[in-house]
Write a protein that holds these residues in place. Structure first.
Motif, PDB file in Angstrom:
ATOM      1  N   LYS A 231       0.836  -1.205   0.000  1.00  0.00           N
ATOM      2  CA  LYS A 231       0.000   0.000   0.000  1.00  0.00           C
ATOM      3  C   LYS A 231       0.871   1.256   0.000  1.00  0.00           C
ATOM      4  CE  LYS A 231      -3.651   2.408   2.545  1.00  0.00           C
ATOM      5  NZ  LYS A 231      -4.606   2.358   3.685  1.00  0.00           N
ATOM      6  N   CYS A 261      -5.861  -2.734   4.872  1.00  0.00           N
ATOM      7  CA  CYS A 261      -5.255  -1.908   3.819  1.00  0.00           C
ATOM      8  C   CYS A 261      -6.245  -1.218   2.888  1.00  0.00           C
ATOM      9  CB  CYS A 261      -4.309  -2.761   2.971  1.00  0.00           C
ATOM     10  SG  CYS A 261      -2.930  -3.479   3.892  1.00  0.00           S
ATOM     11  N   TRP A 267      -6.309  -2.176  -2.458  1.00  0.00           N
ATOM     12  CA  TRP A 267      -4.900  -2.543  -2.594  1.00  0.00           C
ATOM     13  C   TRP A 267      -4.714  -4.057  -2.530  1.00  0.00           C
ATOM     14  CZ3 TRP A 267      -2.392   1.258  -4.533  1.00  0.00           C
ATOM     15  CH2 TRP A 267      -2.740   2.589  -4.210  1.00  0.00           C
TER      16      TRP A 267
END
Length: 455
Positions: A231, A261, A267
């Motif tokens: 990320k 995330c 992501w």
């Protein structure tokens, strides 16, 4: 292992050239995957090599016995000659390379064709292969973190693939999957509980042994570090599905990574195998879970690759065959899930992301038509397409030249480390390999054009 930091320190970055428009189609036009002209973008050797390899791959007996044949070839040729022969043939067709310059050259070449890389480290584990201690998994974590770094240098919206069993024991994944089938244990095995373990706050599960609890804690924290690093580097991580006896655990861990995330963008993505009878149900349940957690959701949609082994296991163990009864049922399953996701993307913009990972031309045509009807931007990033490196290039190149986002799944590593992976993929995808006649015909037509000197 090569050092990704060298690439990053050099300041070099891939320049994503705008797709050539020689074969582009208008947004309302039907794409044609029958034009051999797209192969004019390939070198003569690439055309010849593709023809030879596809001819060999279409012989089932060769694919079934490929591991034995490779072992025999290694003994007869010796290490150096064997490695050279692989690099100019099978390895060269399906693998990016081993060193940084080789991998970058592959990504640069794809970029010039309007195609993006999706790097894949060919490390995985099956039942009975669990390593003693944590060292092997720790080393794999370092490899995955380097893959994130290399992927981040690969242009806009970079992606990579990840197999959970590179960082967590397959045996533990099976144990967790069995526990998830027990209604009394399901409430404890929630994404929220796994996230608390990822963040160092979790307690032991009473139905796991001390050793299993310890390995679970170290494993999910490894996965958390990879996810967070991806990320930070703005790399999308596509988690691969594996066998049905471990997939529930893989989905649990992946959803937990999403909870950590995917607060702003997708992501972390999960994979759904539409040749499984319960794939649509599982997709729908995970969509509901993502809504409950308030996170974004990314999906890699595939048909599946473990059909023969899954059916064999079902017969041996005496449980119901998990695979769709026939190819038509699999196609219907794929389209059902595809339509659901495209509808959500049409309504929800970037909250949902999808990669149509398919070599099936009709599925690609259907997706293109629906994207146009729903007003989904072909370059917006919410929907993209994916195929394996070295296969289905007539589809990939046509999509890339028409301006769609298309990725190639690119394994990389040494010949010795990648060949077992290639053998498994070939044996699992025999039906796909036997269906590459059209690509062979297009390559043959292009080679004939070049030999005859036609423009």
């Amino acid at each position: 292992m090569w050092n990704v930091a060298r690439l990053l320190r050099s300041g070099s970055a891939l320049v994503w050239s705008l797709p050539c428009r020689a074969f582009a189609h208008g947004p309302q036009s039907a794409l044609s995957f029958s034009d051999s002209e797209v192969f004019r973008l390939k070198s003569r050797w690439e055309v010849v090599r593709g023809l030879l390899i596809f001819r060999l791959c279409s012989v089932p007996s060769l694919v079934r016995n490929s591991e034995k044949l490779l072992s025999l070839s290694r003994r007869l040729l010796g290490r150096r000659l064997f490695e050279w022969s692989m690099r100019v043939s099978v390895y060269g067709q399906f693998v990016a390379g081993e060193t940084l310059p080789e991998i970058q050259a592959c990504m640069d070449r794809l970029a010039r064709l309007g195609i993006r890389p999706m790097l894949a480290v060919p490390i995985e584990e099956d039942l009975g292969e669990s390593k003693s201690g944590e060292r092997w998994y720790e080393q794999n974590e370092e490899i995955m973190l380097r893959c994130v770094d290399l992927s981040s240098a690969g242009g806009d919206r970079p992606m990579m693939q990840l197999k959970i069993t590179a960082l967590m024991s397959a045996d533990l994944c099976k144990v967790l999957s069995t526990c998830l089938s027990d209604p009394s244990k399901q409430p404890e095995l929630s994404p929220e509980r796994v996230v608390s373990i990822m963040e160092g706050q979790g307690s032991d599960f009473p139905f796991l042994s001390d050793e299993e609890n310890q390995h679970l804690q170290t494993s999910v924290r490894r996965l958390s570090r990879v996810g967070k690093h991806a990320k930070a580097k703005r790399v999308r991580v596509l988690v691969d599905a594996e066998y049905t006896y471990m997939n529930p655990a893989l989905s649990l861990v992946t959803m937990s990574m999403m909870a950590q995330c995917n607060t702003d963008e997708p992501w972390i993505w999960n994979t759904y195998q539409c040749y499984l009878k319960d794939s649509y149900k599982n997709l729908s349940q995970d969509l509901d879970c993502a809504d409950r957690l308030g996170v974004c959701f990314g999906v890699k949609l595939v048909r599946g690759a473990y059909m023969d082994k899954e059916r064999k296991l079902a017969k041996e163990k005496g449980y119901s065959d998990p695979i769709q009864p026939d190819w038509s049922a699999t196609n219907r399953s794929y389209q059902h899930s595809l339509d659901k996701l495209l509808d959500l993307i049409g309504q929800g913009g970037q909250r949902y992301n999808l990669i149509i990972a398919s070599h099936n031309e009709e599925s690609v045509h259907h997706a293109v038509r629906r994207m146009s009807g729903l007003g989904i931007d072909q370059r917006g990033g919410a929907v993209c397409f994916g195929q394996l490196l070295g296969m289905c290039d007539h589809v990939s190149l046509t999509l890339g030249q028409a301006g769609y986002l298309v990725y190639k799944s690119i394994p990389y590593g040494s010949v010795d480390s990648v060949l077992p992976y290639l053998v498994r993929r070939a044996q699992e995808n025999q039906s796909v390999l036997q269906g590459i006649r059209k690509e062979r015909d297009l390559l043959r037509r292009e080679l004939r054009r070049r030999l005859l000197g036609r423009s």
